[in-house]
Design a protein around this motif. Structure first.
Motif, PDB file in Angstrom:
ATOM      1  N   PRO A 136     -65.923   2.680 -16.532  1.00 29.71           N
ATOM      2  CA  PRO A 136     -66.488   3.322 -17.721  1.00 29.71           C
ATOM      3  C   PRO A 136     -67.346   4.534 -17.385  1.00 29.71           C
ATOM      4  CG  PRO A 136     -67.849   1.477 -17.101  1.00 29.71           C
ATOM      5  CD  PRO A 136     -66.691   1.484 -16.125  1.00 29.71           C
ATOM      6  N   ALA A 137     -67.528   5.397 -18.390  1.00 33.77           N
ATOM      7  CA  ALA A 137     -68.541   6.443 -18.283  1.00 33.77           C
ATOM      8  C   ALA A 137     -69.908   5.800 -18.482  1.00 33.77           C
ATOM      9  CB  ALA A 137     -68.291   7.516 -19.333  1.00 33.77           C
ATOM     10  N   ARG A 138     -70.909   6.321 -17.771  1.00 30.28           N
ATOM     11  CA  ARG A 138     -72.239   5.720 -17.780  1.00 30.28           C
ATOM     12  C   ARG A 138     -73.252   6.736 -18.318  1.00 30.28           C
ATOM     13  NH1 ARG A 138     -68.955   4.191 -13.709  1.00 30.28           N
ATOM     14  NH2 ARG A 138     -69.196   2.162 -12.697  1.00 30.28           N
ATOM     15  N   PHE A 139     -74.123   6.278 -19.220  1.00 34.65           N
ATOM     16  CA  PHE A 139     -75.123   7.151 -19.817  1.00 34.65           C
ATOM     17  C   PHE A 139     -76.476   6.442 -19.777  1.00 34.65           C
ATOM     18  CE2 PHE A 139     -70.997   7.944 -21.776  1.00 34.65           C
ATOM     19  CZ  PHE A 139     -70.831   9.299 -21.521  1.00 34.65           C
ATOM     20  N   ASP A 140     -77.399   6.992 -18.980  1.00 26.36           N
ATOM     21  CA  ASP A 140     -78.719   6.383 -18.821  1.00 26.36           C
ATOM     22  C   ASP A 140     -79.637   6.813 -19.959  1.00 26.36           C
ATOM     23  OD1 ASP A 140     -77.994   5.136 -16.433  1.00 26.36           O
ATOM     24  OD2 ASP A 140     -78.469   6.940 -15.271  1.00 26.36           O
ATOM     25  N   VAL A 141     -80.467   5.883 -20.420  1.00 26.18           N
ATOM     26  CA  VAL A 141     -81.390   6.171 -21.513  1.00 26.18           C
ATOM     27  C   VAL A 141     -82.767   5.590 -21.190  1.00 26.18           C
ATOM     28  CG1 VAL A 141     -79.566   6.244 -23.255  1.00 26.18           C
ATOM     29  CG2 VAL A 141     -80.773   4.098 -22.832  1.00 26.18           C
TER      30      VAL A 141
ATOM     31  N   GLY B  20     -66.014   3.454 -32.001  1.00 28.02           N
ATOM     32  CA  GLY B  20     -66.007   4.657 -32.806  1.00 28.02           C
ATOM     33  C   GLY B  20     -65.025   5.669 -32.266  1.00 28.02           C
ATOM     34  N   SER B  21     -64.783   6.709 -33.037  1.00 29.35           N
ATOM     35  CA  SER B  21     -63.884   7.771 -32.608  1.00 29.35           C
ATOM     36  C   SER B  21     -64.557   8.603 -31.526  1.00 29.35           C
ATOM     37  CB  SER B  21     -63.516   8.671 -33.790  1.00 29.35           C
ATOM     38  OG  SER B  21     -62.820   7.929 -34.774  1.00 29.35           O
ATOM     39  N   CYS B  22     -63.759   9.032 -30.539  1.00 28.23           N
ATOM     40  CA  CYS B  22     -64.268   9.896 -29.467  1.00 28.23           C
ATOM     41  C   CYS B  22     -63.164  10.872 -29.112  1.00 28.23           C
ATOM     42  CB  CYS B  22     -64.711   9.073 -28.264  1.00 28.23           C
ATOM     43  SG  CYS B  22     -63.452   7.950 -27.632  1.00 28.23           S
ATOM     44  N   GLY B  23     -63.316  12.106 -29.532  1.00 25.75           N
ATOM     45  CA  GLY B  23     -62.232  13.061 -29.348  1.00 25.75           C
ATOM     46  C   GLY B  23     -61.041  12.640 -30.188  1.00 25.75           C
ATOM     47  N   GLY B  24     -59.883  12.554 -29.577  1.00 25.35           N
ATOM     48  CA  GLY B  24     -58.697  12.119 -30.305  1.00 25.35           C
ATOM     49  C   GLY B  24     -58.397  10.652 -30.133  1.00 25.35           C
ATOM     50  N   SER B  25     -59.333   9.894 -29.557  1.00 26.82           N
ATOM     51  CA  SER B  25     -59.112   8.480 -29.298  1.00 26.82           C
ATOM     52  C   SER B  25     -60.189   7.644 -29.977  1.00 26.82           C
ATOM     53  CB  SER B  25     -59.130   8.210 -27.781  1.00 26.82           C
ATOM     54  OG  SER B  25     -58.170   8.994 -27.103  1.00 26.82           O
ATOM     55  N   SER B  26     -60.169   6.353 -29.704  1.00 32.83           N
ATOM     56  CA  SER B  26     -61.259   5.472 -30.088  1.00 32.83           C
ATOM     57  C   SER B  26     -61.889   4.943 -28.817  1.00 32.83           C
ATOM     58  CB  SER B  26     -60.762   4.319 -30.961  1.00 32.83           C
ATOM     59  OG  SER B  26     -59.741   3.583 -30.304  1.00 32.83           O
ATOM     60  N   CYS B  27     -63.200   4.738 -28.849  1.00 33.94           N
ATOM     61  CA  CYS B  27     -63.921   4.295 -27.667  1.00 33.94           C
ATOM     62  C   CYS B  27     -64.754   3.061 -27.971  1.00 33.94           C
ATOM     63  CB  CYS B  27     -64.847   5.397 -27.145  1.00 33.94           C
ATOM     64  SG  CYS B  27     -64.009   6.705 -26.224  1.00 33.94           S
TER      65      CYS B  27
ATOM     66  N   VAL C 207     -75.889   2.880 -21.396  1.00 33.82           N
ATOM     67  CA  VAL C 207     -74.781   2.700 -22.329  1.00 33.82           C
ATOM     68  C   VAL C 207     -73.486   3.027 -21.594  1.00 33.82           C
ATOM     69  CG1 VAL C 207     -73.714   3.472 -24.481  1.00 33.82           C
ATOM     70  CG2 VAL C 207     -76.205   3.289 -24.323  1.00 33.82           C
ATOM     71  N   LEU C 208     -72.485   2.182 -21.785  1.00 33.13           N
ATOM     72  CA  LEU C 208     -71.178   2.405 -21.176  1.00 33.13           C
ATOM     73  C   LEU C 208     -70.191   2.821 -22.256  1.00 33.13           C
ATOM     74  CD1 LEU C 208     -71.027  -0.843 -19.002  1.00 33.13           C
ATOM     75  CD2 LEU C 208     -72.072   1.371 -18.414  1.00 33.13           C
ATOM     76  N   ARG C 209     -69.302   3.744 -21.919  1.00 29.67           N
ATOM     77  CA  ARG C 209     -68.255   4.173 -22.856  1.00 29.67           C
ATOM     78  C   ARG C 209     -66.909   4.094 -22.174  1.00 29.67           C
ATOM     79  NH1 ARG C 209     -68.409  10.255 -24.784  1.00 29.67           N
ATOM     80  NH2 ARG C 209     -67.597  10.533 -22.667  1.00 29.67           N
ATOM     81  N   MET C 210     -65.935   3.559 -22.898  1.00 30.02           N
ATOM     82  CA  MET C 210     -64.579   3.467 -22.355  1.00 30.02           C
ATOM     83  C   MET C 210     -63.575   3.637 -23.486  1.00 30.02           C
ATOM     84  SD  MET C 210     -65.121  -0.578 -21.590  1.00 30.02           S
ATOM     85  CE  MET C 210     -66.892  -0.311 -21.464  1.00 30.02           C
ATOM     86  N   VAL C 211     -62.513   4.365 -23.221  1.00 28.38           N
ATOM     87  CA  VAL C 211     -61.455   4.519 -24.223  1.00 28.38           C
ATOM     88  C   VAL C 211     -60.872   3.147 -24.519  1.00 28.38           C
ATOM     89  CG1 VAL C 211     -59.187   5.517 -24.688  1.00 28.38           C
ATOM     90  CG2 VAL C 211     -60.938   6.884 -23.520  1.00 28.38           C
ATOM     91  N   GLU C 212     -60.720   2.837 -25.792  1.00 30.18           N
ATOM     92  CA  GLU C 212     -60.185   1.524 -26.181  1.00 30.18           C
ATOM     93  C   GLU C 212     -58.801   1.342 -25.554  1.00 30.18           C
ATOM     94  OE1 GLU C 212     -59.161  -1.150 -30.157  1.00 30.18           O
ATOM     95  OE2 GLU C 212     -59.616   0.995 -30.347  1.00 30.18           O
ATOM     96  N   PRO C 213     -58.631   0.293 -24.774  1.00 31.09           N
ATOM     97  CA  PRO C 213     -57.382   0.157 -24.022  1.00 31.09           C
ATOM     98  C   PRO C 213     -56.278  -0.542 -24.804  1.00 31.09           C
ATOM     99  CG  PRO C 213     -58.856  -1.605 -23.426  1.00 31.09           C
ATOM    100  CD  PRO C 213     -59.598  -0.756 -24.432  1.00 31.09           C
ATOM    101  N   ALA C 214     -55.079  -0.452 -24.291  1.00 31.17           N
ATOM    102  CA  ALA C 214     -53.977  -1.292 -24.758  1.00 31.17           C
ATOM    103  C   ALA C 214     -54.217  -2.707 -24.230  1.00 31.17           C
ATOM    104  CB  ALA C 214     -52.652  -0.751 -24.238  1.00 31.17           C
ATOM    105  N   PRO C 215     -53.628  -3.703 -24.870  1.00 34.81           N
ATOM    106  CA  PRO C 215     -53.882  -5.095 -24.462  1.00 34.81           C
ATOM    107  C   PRO C 215     -53.493  -5.415 -23.025  1.00 34.81           C
ATOM    108  CG  PRO C 215     -52.874  -5.013 -26.640  1.00 34.81           C
ATOM    109  CD  PRO C 215     -52.799  -3.620 -26.078  1.00 34.81           C
ATOM    110  N   ASP C 216     -52.598  -4.620 -22.417  1.00 32.12           N
ATOM    111  CA  ASP C 216     -52.149  -4.944 -21.063  1.00 32.12           C
ATOM    112  C   ASP C 216     -52.975  -4.275 -19.967  1.00 32.12           C
ATOM    113  OD1 ASP C 216     -51.315  -2.385 -21.617  1.00 32.12           O
ATOM    114  OD2 ASP C 216     -49.262  -2.649 -20.891  1.00 32.12           O
ATOM    115  N   VAL C 217     -53.996  -3.504 -20.334  1.00 31.05           N
ATOM    116  CA  VAL C 217     -54.868  -2.892 -19.329  1.00 31.05           C
ATOM    117  C   VAL C 217     -55.743  -3.974 -18.700  1.00 31.05           C
ATOM    118  CG1 VAL C 217     -56.817  -1.322 -18.977  1.00 31.05           C
ATOM    119  CG2 VAL C 217     -54.876  -0.616 -20.387  1.00 31.05           C
TER     120      VAL C 217
END
Length: 316
Positions: free
Chosen positions: A166-171, A126-133, A151-161
């Motif tokens: 990741p950012a971590r969110f406990d639930v 999904g969108s997150c700020g000006g990027s996709s995550c 839940v882990l969140r990470m900015v969608e990378p370029a293929p060469d990353v």
């Protein structure tokens, strides 16, 4: 993730909503692989017989082979930065790696995630700020006793990353541990989770408010019904880019919903689709692409290799 005994004893049945069956998945009599037998009675003769697709969806291609390193593919998301890439991962106990595939099933990207894969079960984007995550659900709990869901969140990378921290969110769940294998993300970074239906009714929970660095108690949104057989346990979910529709899948069926503003889901008139004709070894993940394209993956089981299916679903 499913135990070997669950795989041996999967049988027929239907996922219920408001007390009525959404799909009759098997003929009246079925013999379990573990030796016992049951008799299933069709509760609604108007539901789809086994082996037929609803008019809303058609298979574009089935049986697309996946790399051997994805034998336990569990989550799937279609890229927003590059829609030609399908992001996926294995479930618990496997290396902490996210793979990028093209539509032919060929691996085109791979990156390490700097956290243990305790039981990664689903992924959405999904969108997150000006990027996709990419959002990754470490929520699997076969024994229903985990108290450290994440839940882990990470900015969608370029293929060469090649690596991401990741950012971590406990639930925490409000009513005790539940096994969860399905997650979807609506616009505005609204995260929803769907229980597997292992020992309790299939329930939808929502992450309240923005993601934040604290242990957050999820909110219960809706109960979809009771699963009568392991083959109808919920294994994956995904939302369309505009957030209007949600796909939820089990091992043997696909359910298409309209998402309402209050977070509840309403089954579409032709939103009941049998996946049995595809012949998946063990269906796990589902992901919306663009223009009604839907992708499903199945992990390997017995002699059946991991594979992907491409469908087109016409929804209004």
């Amino acid at each position: 993730m499913t135990t070997s005994s669950e795989r041996r004893c999967a049988g027929g049945g239907g996922l219920l909503e408001r007390g009525r069956p959404l799909l009759v998945l098997f003929p009246l009599t079925m013999v379990f692989a573990c030796g016992s037998s049951i008799s299933e009675r069709a509760l609604d003769p108007a539901t789809s017989p086994a082996g037929e697709f609803e008019e809303s969806c058609r298979v574009i291609e089935a049986g697309i082979g996946l790399p051997g390193s994805l034998g336990e593919t569990s989550g799937l998301a279609v890229g927003m930065r590059d829609p030609a890439i399908l992001w996926t991962h294995n479930d618990g106990g496997n290396p902490s790696i996210v793979f990028g595939l093209d539509r032919s099933g060929k691996k085109v990207a791979e990156f390490d995630v700097d956290i243990r894969n305790r039981d990664w079960e689903d992924m959405d984007i999904g969108s997150c700020g000006g990027s996709s995550c990419l959002y990754l659900a470490d929520l699997g709990d076969n024994e229903e006793r985990r108290d450290n869901l994440r839940v882990l969140r990470m900015v969608e990378p370029a293929p060469d990353v090649t690596a991401i921290d990741p950012a971590r969110f406990d639930v925490t769940l409000p009513d005790g541990p539940r096994d969860i294998e399905a997650m979807y993300v609506l616009p505005g970074e609204e995260l929803f989770f769907v229980t597997k239906g292992r020992n309790h009714p299939v329930t939808i929970y929502r992450y309240p408010g923005p993601l934040r660095d604290e242990d957050v108690v999820l909110e219960q949104v809706q109960t979809l019904g009771t699963v009568t057989s392991p083959i109808n346990w919920i294994t994956g979910a995904s939302a369309t880019r505009d957030g209007r529709h949600v796909a939820i899948r089990s091992y043997a069926a696909l359910y298409l919903y309209e998402a309402r503003e209050d977070g509840t889901l309403v089954l579409l008139p032709e939103g009941q689709v049998s996946l049995l004709p595809i012949g998946e070894p063990q269906g796990e993940a589902v992901a919306w692409g663009t223009d009604g394209m839907l992708y499903l993956t199945s992990e390997q089981r017995n002699s059946g290799a991991a594979r992907m299916t491409v469908m087109e679903c016409v929804i209004e």
